[in-house]
Write a protein that holds these residues in place. Sequence first.
Motif, PDB file in Angstrom:
ATOM      1  N   VAL A 100       3.552 -15.622  -1.345  1.00  0.00           N
ATOM      2  CA  VAL A 100       2.347 -16.015  -2.079  1.00  0.00           C
ATOM      3  C   VAL A 100       1.488 -16.873  -1.160  1.00  0.00           C
TER       4      VAL A 100
ATOM      5  N   THR B 151       6.360  -7.542  -0.960  1.00  0.00           N
ATOM      6  CA  THR B 151       5.154  -7.825  -1.744  1.00  0.00           C
ATOM      7  C   THR B 151       4.534  -9.130  -1.270  1.00  0.00           C
TER       8      THR B 151
ATOM      9  N   VAL C 234       1.130 -11.635  -2.203  1.00  0.00           N
ATOM     10  CA  VAL C 234       0.025 -11.912  -3.108  1.00  0.00           C
ATOM     11  C   VAL C 234      -0.954 -12.855  -2.413  1.00  0.00           C
TER      12      VAL C 234
ATOM     13  N   TRP D 226      -1.120  -7.570  -3.216  1.00  0.00           N
ATOM     14  CA  TRP D 226      -1.858  -7.934  -4.421  1.00  0.00           C
ATOM     15  C   TRP D 226      -2.863  -9.006  -4.018  1.00  0.00           C
TER      16      TRP D 226
ATOM     17  N   LYS E 100      -6.252 -11.518  -5.231  1.00  0.00           N
ATOM     18  CA  LYS E 100      -7.096 -12.091  -6.279  1.00  0.00           C
ATOM     19  C   LYS E 100      -8.567 -11.913  -5.919  1.00  0.00           C
TER      20      LYS E 100
END
Length: 240
Positions: A32, A93, A95, A121, A123
């Motif tokens: 993240v 993954t 983000v 992913w 934002k």
Amino acid sequence: MRTVLESSRNDARAARERRERRPEVDRTAVLVIGLGRFGAALATTLDQLDRRVLGVERDPDLIRTWSGRIPLVEADATNPEALEQLGAREFHTVVVGVGTQLEASVLITGNLVDLGVPQIWAKAISAEHGRILERIGAHHVVYPEYDAGQRVAHLVSGKMLDYIEMEDGFTIVKMRPPQELHGFTIGQAQIRKRHGVTVIGVKAPGVPFQYAVDDTRIDAEDLLIVSGENALLERFAARP
């Protein structure tokens, strides 16, 4: 001609060597990047779910805030070398929680695309931002503020307690039953015939969830799981 062929062969050999050197990817691991409200909430929830998660942040204040609470590292993810050093290739993954800094968001996403991360992913804070992220290779673009506002709008408009919109206008909601259903079974109320929606299940206080059948009785304290088209569900949830 020989020089061109040799160059092509060298390029192919280098690409093959990079693939062979690529570390094994942990499919359960999530990286993240950006520990603002969105990224921090995501990282802490994943950590609570016992997922392998690593937060990346370059703001020293945020590093101090989250230090000891989640696994994290201080780094500037706009620098591709920094991503290499922290092992971004090892994550299935990633983000990108950076949103308000458009340039940083795009640079980080581009770096991850170049590294060949399987699932990115990102934002976005606007439709234009989202289109840019998609064009440079983000696999999934999310709009947290827009999605939250849309969801809350549905929740405040009736008896809905939760709202999940699927595809093609199909939605599943958790809601309190309208008064006209209190004390009746699903078969007696003829919900599907009268309102065009389907009660999937009923959760009574202190009783395990049960899938709905015609004999399932509905009381005022129950929670209903209902599916159907958006417009029909809105009208059903708005009934007194």
